[in-house]
Scaffold this active site. Structure first.
Site, mmCIF file in Angstrom:
data_model
loop_
_atom_site.group_PDB
_atom_site.id
_atom_site.type_symbol
_atom_site.label_atom_id
_atom_site.label_comp_id
_atom_site.label_asym_id
_atom_site.label_seq_id
_atom_site.Cartn_x
_atom_site.Cartn_y
_atom_site.Cartn_z
ATOM 1 N N CYS A 46 62.085 15.680 38.582
ATOM 2 C CA CYS A 46 62.009 17.135 38.658
ATOM 3 C C CYS A 46 62.703 17.778 37.454
ATOM 4 C CB CYS A 46 62.609 17.618 39.975
ATOM 5 S SG CYS A 46 62.037 19.262 40.484
ATOM 6 N N SER A 50 59.961 29.859 35.568
ATOM 7 C CA SER A 50 59.387 28.544 35.800
ATOM 8 C C SER A 50 58.402 28.236 34.687
ATOM 9 C CB SER A 50 58.655 28.542 37.143
ATOM 10 O OG SER A 50 57.777 27.449 37.236
ATOM 11 N N LYS A 109 65.297 19.622 36.366
ATOM 12 C CA LYS A 109 66.664 19.557 35.848
ATOM 13 C C LYS A 109 67.174 18.129 35.714
ATOM 14 C CE LYS A 109 66.139 23.852 35.982
ATOM 15 N NZ LYS A 109 64.832 23.768 36.639
#
Length: 567
Positions: free
Chosen positions: A131, A480, A133
């Protein structure tokens, strides 16, 4: 960067301190309990940092990939030790107070990998991330440790299918806006929700996960095409195994991350993010990764490089294709070869293969024809970067815009101001936001949020309500990778620090000029000064725990929102 040759490396520089000698018998005793044999005490010990978690589909398969990396290490004469770190799901926490923990998790991941590796005396590291991060978190830790290391991307998800068209998580966010405007029914919304995410892997467009995977490969820290493989595929399993073998080779050659992650390598990464039309989060993360390595990288480097690099890949969110299509086409390596041929990347940079970028690309075949996923230099989607660093009285330290050209190059409108993402989303869904508005969302920066939430819910709702070409949105938060439209984030100074964004009022005119790289509040300097003198700093939203700690330590978004800059 020349390859290191004839180097007699200390292959057990760190593990020997932990396990060698009679006084280390207790240490060895504990290691025997977790599977060490006599021979393992003479081998390089390699940590396998796994971000496995059932929190999110992005990471639900990574335990299997970590096992494969461990097998690769062991087959090459090393000894693997698998350990875990956390992950949070941006997609699940999006639009909620929980999203404040997303960017914070990057620092927690980096801190935890550094902590385990430093404590256990690992000689090298393989980090497997999925994902958003995870990836920069892993690279920040790798930079701090500066021990031989390879990063492995967990891989992209396959697209879902709804009525014959590809769908993904952003399709669901946009469907929420369509539902609010009565364009789709409750049942249709549920049907899209139910089919958009069919299994394991990271979100399927050129969103932040795929952007960062591509950037890290261009940086030289992943094996060729690690960024462009499906999560559930034989190629990804092989990639992990080979990464384990590669890190043992790096230890033998004495090649450290600092030999690979140079200023020129970061320039390669920026070039690739640009030509792929990647996420604006790459600005934050590349700055933070460079800072951890001691490389002087600034937001102005994105402007300098972006002036000469075109956008070539027609990938979602603003484009037509999914990451799975890019994988099938051939992945990143043919694009790297195209860029090398035009002199847009540095071919002499060293990589985790032990070879240079140029050497890795020998024998790579061009994309098959015909195809329109990656365009030629003669027919770019945009002649220069979609990532535009804006400055002006609203962002004296910079703001980051994502301008693909489809939105136009300028926007002027009347401000409609919100002090939180939630209040803004409510206004969009109930119809208060109108054509011509410049939406302002403030107190969402790294310190003010705290945590710098992504504004995917509002931007998707705007698109879903059919306003994507008619409004702009600015924020001291971020976006995002799935966001598209006329948007500007990372506004600095942020509102909580008394930035001008804190004193914008409803009805104020705001102009955004991507061509001139300007963003301005059309209010006199005297009036801005008067408003700022009357402004009072709000009370902090978090007074204890990790969010409060983060708010005290974090730097400006224009410096990468790092937490160890001024220690």
């Amino acid at each position: 960067m020349k390859k290191k040759t004839n180097v007699k490396a200390d292959t057990r520089k760190f593990s020997s301190v932990v396990v060698d000698g009679p006084d280390r018998a207790p240490n060895r005793s504990m290691l025997r309990a977790v599977g060490f044999k006599d021979r393992d005490f003479t081998r390089s010990v390699i940590g396998i940092a796994s971000t496995w978690s059932m929190v999110t589909p992005c990471n639900m398969h990574i335990n299997l990939l970590a096992d494969q990396a461990g097998r690769g290490v062991n087959s090459s004469g090393g000894k693997s030790v698998i350990f875990n770190t956390i992950t949070v799901s941006d997609g699940i926490s999006m639009g909620t107070p929980g999203m404040r923990y997303s960017l914070v998790s990057r620092e927690v991941i980096a801190d935890s990998i550094e902590t385990v590796s430093g404590a256990e005396g690992f000689d090298g590291l393989v980090a497997v991330g999925g994902c958003d991060k995870n990836m920069p978190g892993c690279l920040i830790a790798i930079s701090r440790l500066n021990r031989p290391a390879v990063f492995v991307y967990g891989g992209t998800i396959m697209p879902g299918n709804y009525k014959g068209r590809d769908v993904d998580v952003v399709s669901v966010f946009e469907a929420v806006g369509s539902h609010a405007s009565k364009e789709i029914s409750d049942r249709e919304l549920k049907n899209i929700e139910s089919c958009a995410i069919p299994g394991a892997g990271s979100c399927g467009g050129m969103y932040t996960a795929n952007t960062m995977a591509s950037a890290i490969e261009a940086l030289g820290m992943s094996l060729p095409n690690s960024s462009a493989q499906a999560a559930i595929s034989k190629d990804k399993s092989t990639d992990c195994y080979n990464a384990g073998r590669a890190v043992v080779n790096l230890i033998k050659q004495g090649i450290k991350p600092s030999d690979i992650m140079t200023k020129k390598a970061f320039e390669n990464a920026i070039t690739v993010v640009t030509t792929l039309g990647g996420s604006t989060n790459a600005v934050l993360h590349l700055l933070a990764m460079a800072d951890a390595m001691g490389i002087k990288l600034t937001i102005d480097d994105f402007t300098r490089i972006g002036k000469k690099v075109p956008v070539l890949a027609d990938l979602k969110p603003s484009g037509k294709y999914m990451m799975a299509d890019f994988c099938k086409l051939g992945g990143l390596t043919p694009l790297l070869k195209m860029l090398l041929g035009k002199g847009l990347i540095h071919g002499d940079c060293l990589t985790v293969t032990g070879k240079t970028v140029k050497e890795n690309l020998r024998g790579v075949k061009p994309y098959p024809k015909p195809q329109d996923i990656v365009r030629s230099f003669k027919n770019p989607i945009k002649e220069n970067s979609h990532i535009v660093i804006l400055r002006g009285n609203l962002a004296s330290e910079g703001g980051v815009a994502k301008i693909t050209g489809k939105e136009g190059l300028s926007f002027s409108g009347k401000a409609i101001v919100f002090d939180s993402e939630e209040s803004c989303l409510k206004a969009i869904l109930n119809g208060r936001v109108k054509k011509g508005h410049v939406i302002v969302i403030r107190y969402e920066g790294p310190r003010g949020g705290p945590g710098m939430r992504e504004m995917l819910s509002p931007t998707s709702a705007i698109t879903g309500r059919g306003l994507g070409n008619d409004v702009a949105l600015i924020t001291d938060g971020r976006f995002s990778g799935g966001t598209h439209g006329f948007v500007v984030g990372h506004i600095t100074p942020e509102a909580i620090d008394g930035g001008v964004i804190a004193v914008v009022k409803n009805g104020d005119e705001i102009t955004i000029d991507a061509k001139g790289a300007k963003i301005d509040l059309k209010v006199s300097a005297a009036e801005i000064k008067r408003r700022l003198s009357a402004w009072k700093k709000p009370r902090p939203k978090a007074t204890s725990g990790v969010l409060a700690k983060y708010a005290k330590l974090v730097s400006s978004a224009s410096n990468g929102a790092v937490t160890d800059r001024n220690l």
